[in-house]
Write a protein that holds these residues in place. Structure first.
Motif, PDB file in Angstrom:
ATOM      1  N   ARG A   1     -31.839  14.108 -32.253  1.00  0.00           N
ATOM      2  CA  ARG A   1     -33.199  14.633 -32.111  1.00  0.00           C
ATOM      3  C   ARG A   1     -33.572  15.591 -33.229  1.00  0.00           C
ATOM      4  O   ARG A   1     -34.733  15.982 -33.367  1.00  0.00           O
ATOM      5  CB  ARG A   1     -33.349  15.343 -30.766  1.00  0.00           C
ATOM      6  N   ARG A   2     -32.595  15.989 -34.017  1.00  0.00           N
ATOM      7  CA  ARG A   2     -32.869  16.900 -35.123  1.00  0.00           C
ATOM      8  C   ARG A   2     -33.591  16.152 -36.247  1.00  0.00           C
ATOM      9  O   ARG A   2     -33.573  14.926 -36.310  1.00  0.00           O
ATOM     10  CB  ARG A   2     -31.567  17.510 -35.636  1.00  0.00           C
ATOM     11  N   PRO A   3     -34.223  16.895 -37.168  1.00  0.00           N
ATOM     12  CA  PRO A   3     -34.913  16.230 -38.287  1.00  0.00           C
ATOM     13  C   PRO A   3     -33.975  15.309 -39.062  1.00  0.00           C
ATOM     14  O   PRO A   3     -32.781  15.600 -39.226  1.00  0.00           O
ATOM     15  CB  PRO A   3     -35.384  17.412 -39.147  1.00  0.00           C
ATOM     16  N   ASP A   4     -34.536  14.211 -39.557  1.00  0.00           N
ATOM     17  CA  ASP A   4     -33.724  13.236 -40.288  1.00  0.00           C
ATOM     18  C   ASP A   4     -32.994  13.868 -41.460  1.00  0.00           C
ATOM     19  O   ASP A   4     -31.842  13.500 -41.765  1.00  0.00           O
ATOM     20  CB  ASP A   4     -34.600  12.087 -40.789  1.00  0.00           C
ATOM     21  N   THR A   5     -33.644  14.815 -42.141  1.00  0.00           N
ATOM     22  CA  THR A   5     -33.014  15.440 -43.298  1.00  0.00           C
ATOM     23  C   THR A   5     -31.759  16.204 -42.888  1.00  0.00           C
ATOM     24  O   THR A   5     -30.751  16.184 -43.612  1.00  0.00           O
ATOM     25  CB  THR A   5     -33.985  16.392 -43.992  1.00  0.00           C
ATOM     26  N   GLU A   6     -31.802  16.873 -41.739  1.00  0.00           N
ATOM     27  CA  GLU A   6     -30.630  17.624 -41.294  1.00  0.00           C
ATOM     28  C   GLU A   6     -29.503  16.683 -40.884  1.00  0.00           C
ATOM     29  O   GLU A   6     -28.331  16.942 -41.190  1.00  0.00           O
ATOM     30  CB  GLU A   6     -30.991  18.547 -40.133  1.00  0.00           C
ATOM     31  N   VAL A   7     -29.845  15.583 -40.206  1.00  0.00           N
ATOM     32  CA  VAL A   7     -28.821  14.604 -39.829  1.00  0.00           C
ATOM     33  C   VAL A   7     -28.164  14.040 -41.087  1.00  0.00           C
ATOM     34  O   VAL A   7     -26.940  13.897 -41.160  1.00  0.00           O
ATOM     35  CB  VAL A   7     -29.427  13.484 -38.970  1.00  0.00           C
ATOM     36  N   THR A   8     -28.977  13.730 -42.094  1.00  0.00           N
ATOM     37  CA  THR A   8     -28.443  13.207 -43.358  1.00  0.00           C
ATOM     38  C   THR A   8     -27.508  14.209 -44.010  1.00  0.00           C
ATOM     39  O   THR A   8     -26.439  13.841 -44.519  1.00  0.00           O
ATOM     40  CB  THR A   8     -29.595  12.858 -44.316  1.00  0.00           C
ATOM     41  N   ASP A   9     -27.898  15.488 -43.994  1.00  0.00           N
ATOM     42  CA  ASP A   9     -27.045  16.534 -44.563  1.00  0.00           C
ATOM     43  C   ASP A   9     -25.708  16.621 -43.817  1.00  0.00           C
ATOM     44  O   ASP A   9     -24.642  16.769 -44.433  1.00  0.00           O
ATOM     45  CB  ASP A   9     -27.749  17.887 -44.499  1.00  0.00           C
ATOM     46  N   LEU A  10     -25.755  16.522 -42.490  1.00  0.00           N
ATOM     47  CA  LEU A  10     -24.526  16.590 -41.689  1.00  0.00           C
ATOM     48  C   LEU A  10     -23.607  15.421 -41.995  1.00  0.00           C
ATOM     49  O   LEU A  10     -22.381  15.586 -42.099  1.00  0.00           O
ATOM     50  CB  LEU A  10     -24.873  16.630 -40.201  1.00  0.00           C
ATOM     51  N   MET A  11     -24.176  14.241 -42.142  1.00  0.00           N
ATOM     52  CA  MET A  11     -23.357  13.075 -42.474  1.00  0.00           C
ATOM     53  C   MET A  11     -22.726  13.217 -43.860  1.00  0.00           C
ATOM     54  O   MET A  11     -21.575  12.843 -44.086  1.00  0.00           O
ATOM     55  CB  MET A  11     -24.202  11.796 -42.419  1.00  0.00           C
ATOM     56  N   ALA A  12     -23.493  13.786 -44.806  1.00  0.00           N
ATOM     57  CA  ALA A  12     -22.956  13.998 -46.147  1.00  0.00           C
ATOM     58  C   ALA A  12     -21.796  14.989 -46.111  1.00  0.00           C
ATOM     59  O   ALA A  12     -20.785  14.808 -46.806  1.00  0.00           O
ATOM     60  CB  ALA A  12     -24.052  14.502 -47.078  1.00  0.00           C
ATOM     61  N   LEU A  13     -21.927  16.031 -45.295  1.00  0.00           N
ATOM     62  CA  LEU A  13     -20.848  17.006 -45.179  1.00  0.00           C
ATOM     63  C   LEU A  13     -19.609  16.397 -44.537  1.00  0.00           C
ATOM     64  O   LEU A  13     -18.475  16.737 -44.903  1.00  0.00           O
ATOM     65  CB  LEU A  13     -21.333  18.208 -44.364  1.00  0.00           C
ATOM     66  N   LEU A  14     -19.815  15.493 -43.596  1.00  0.00           N
ATOM     67  CA  LEU A  14     -18.671  14.815 -42.978  1.00  0.00           C
ATOM     68  C   LEU A  14     -17.940  13.977 -44.012  1.00  0.00           C
ATOM     69  O   LEU A  14     -16.703  13.985 -44.074  1.00  0.00           O
ATOM     70  CB  LEU A  14     -19.149  13.949 -41.817  1.00  0.00           C
ATOM     71  N   ARG A  15     -18.694  13.260 -44.842  1.00  0.00           N
ATOM     72  CA  ARG A  15     -18.064  12.486 -45.917  1.00  0.00           C
ATOM     73  C   ARG A  15     -17.264  13.398 -46.849  1.00  0.00           C
ATOM     74  O   ARG A  15     -16.127  13.091 -47.238  1.00  0.00           O
ATOM     75  CB  ARG A  15     -19.126  11.736 -46.727  1.00  0.00           C
ATOM     76  N   THR A  16     -17.873  14.520 -47.216  1.00  0.00           N
ATOM     77  CA  THR A  16     -17.209  15.457 -48.118  1.00  0.00           C
ATOM     78  C   THR A  16     -15.926  15.999 -47.496  1.00  0.00           C
ATOM     79  O   THR A  16     -14.894  16.116 -48.170  1.00  0.00           O
ATOM     80  CB  THR A  16     -18.164  16.621 -48.458  1.00  0.00           C
ATOM     81  N   PHE A  17     -15.979  16.320 -46.209  1.00  0.00           N
ATOM     82  CA  PHE A  17     -14.803  16.853 -45.526  1.00  0.00           C
ATOM     83  C   PHE A  17     -13.667  15.834 -45.538  1.00  0.00           C
ATOM     84  O   PHE A  17     -12.511  16.180 -45.828  1.00  0.00           O
ATOM     85  CB  PHE A  17     -15.157  17.227 -44.089  1.00  0.00           C
ATOM     86  N   ILE A  18     -13.989  14.579 -45.258  1.00  0.00           N
ATOM     87  CA  ILE A  18     -12.947  13.551 -45.239  1.00  0.00           C
ATOM     88  C   ILE A  18     -12.336  13.397 -46.632  1.00  0.00           C
ATOM     89  O   ILE A  18     -11.106  13.352 -46.789  1.00  0.00           O
ATOM     90  CB  ILE A  18     -13.515  12.212 -44.733  1.00  0.00           C
ATOM     91  N   ARG A  19     -13.191  13.347 -47.655  1.00  0.00           N
ATOM     92  CA  ARG A  19     -12.682  13.157 -49.020  1.00  0.00           C
ATOM     93  C   ARG A  19     -11.827  14.344 -49.476  1.00  0.00           C
ATOM     94  O   ARG A  19     -10.796  14.164 -50.134  1.00  0.00           O
ATOM     95  CB  ARG A  19     -13.854  12.978 -49.991  1.00  0.00           C
TER      96      ARG A  19
END
Length: 246
Positions: A76-94
């Motif tokens: 339900r959060r803004p699309d931009t925030e969801v996108t940022d969270l997904m990018a951070l998850l990718r960064t954390f895994i890498r």
């Protein structure tokens, strides 16, 4: 009356040290707002808090640490925030997977993370597979997770097995439900912490928290570190857990 394995106290070990700790990591946005920063800055600081807390949990000997990273309601959060969270998850895994693998940590994910798309799903699957044989602590990340949906899915699976004649209705007890949950095989949940001053569970580990100790702290998640985790453990150690007994 029988006691479900999910609610039984751990045998042996230090009774003052929880085997399984879960954290609702709340307050990234407020942390950023206080500093006149964009919300994504709070999420970045929150990732650094994850690193500090997971390292401290391993040092303390906690067997399982479950972190509420993205709830099923967070869409339900803004699309931009969801996108940022997904990018951070990718960064954390890498950036952190090598350390987790080297430290013998087993990564586990609960929730329907496949909704995140093929690229991120494959990255998560690869991280899980790489650490699957590790025998040390377990780091559990809750992604697109909701406890009510988890319990409903467990009930559906048991209903299907009953309809197929694999089990009788009388076999559906607490242990049977526990075995169908996303957390099956993990130690019973001992301590659930929520940061930022909120006093609610927000659809997180509702079944598993039945006999867990709950601790609500005012600290915003980016400021929660190893020292604050130790304070939480010290608070846990002072509590008397009777599991319905005297």
């Amino acid at each position: 009356m029988s006691t479900s394995p999910a609610f039984a106290p751990a045998a042996g070990g230090d009774p003052g040290m929880p085997r399984h700790v879960a954290i609702i990591m709340d307050g990234n946005g407020r942390w950023a707002k206080k500093r006149l920063l964009p919300r994504v800055a709070g999420h970045r600081a929150g990732v650094e808090a994850v690193r500090k807390v997971t390292r401290e949990a391993r040092a303390l000997g906690i067997e399982a640490l479950t972190l509420y990273a993205f709830s099923s309601e967070n869409w339900r959060r803004p699309d931009t925030e969801v996108t940022d969270l997904m990018a951070l998850l990718r960064t954390f895994i890498r950036s952190d997977l090598d350390e987790l693998a080297a430290e013998n940590v087993r990564l586990r994910v609960i929730g329907d993370y496949r909704r995140f798309g093929t690229d991120l799903t494959e990255m998560i699957d690869g991280a899980i597979a790489r650490t699957a044989a590790n025998s040390g602590a377990t780091l559990v990340i809750a992604l697109n997770y909701g406890a009510q949906a988890e319990i409903a899915a467990a009930a559906r699976r048991l209903a299907i097995r009953t309809a197929a004649g694999d089990i009788g209705a009388e076999a559906i007890d607490e242990a049977a439900i526990e075995a169908e949950l996303d957390t099956a095989g993990l130690p019973p949940l001992d301590l659930l912490i929520r940061t930022s001053g909120e006093r609610r569970l927000s659809n997180f580990l509702l079944w598993q928290a039945a006999y867990a100790e709950l601790l609500f702290v005012d600290t915003l998640w980016p400021d929660f570190d190893g020292a604050r985790l130790r304070e939480a453990i010290a608070s846990f150690a002072q509590r008397e857990r009777r599991f319905g007994g005297l």
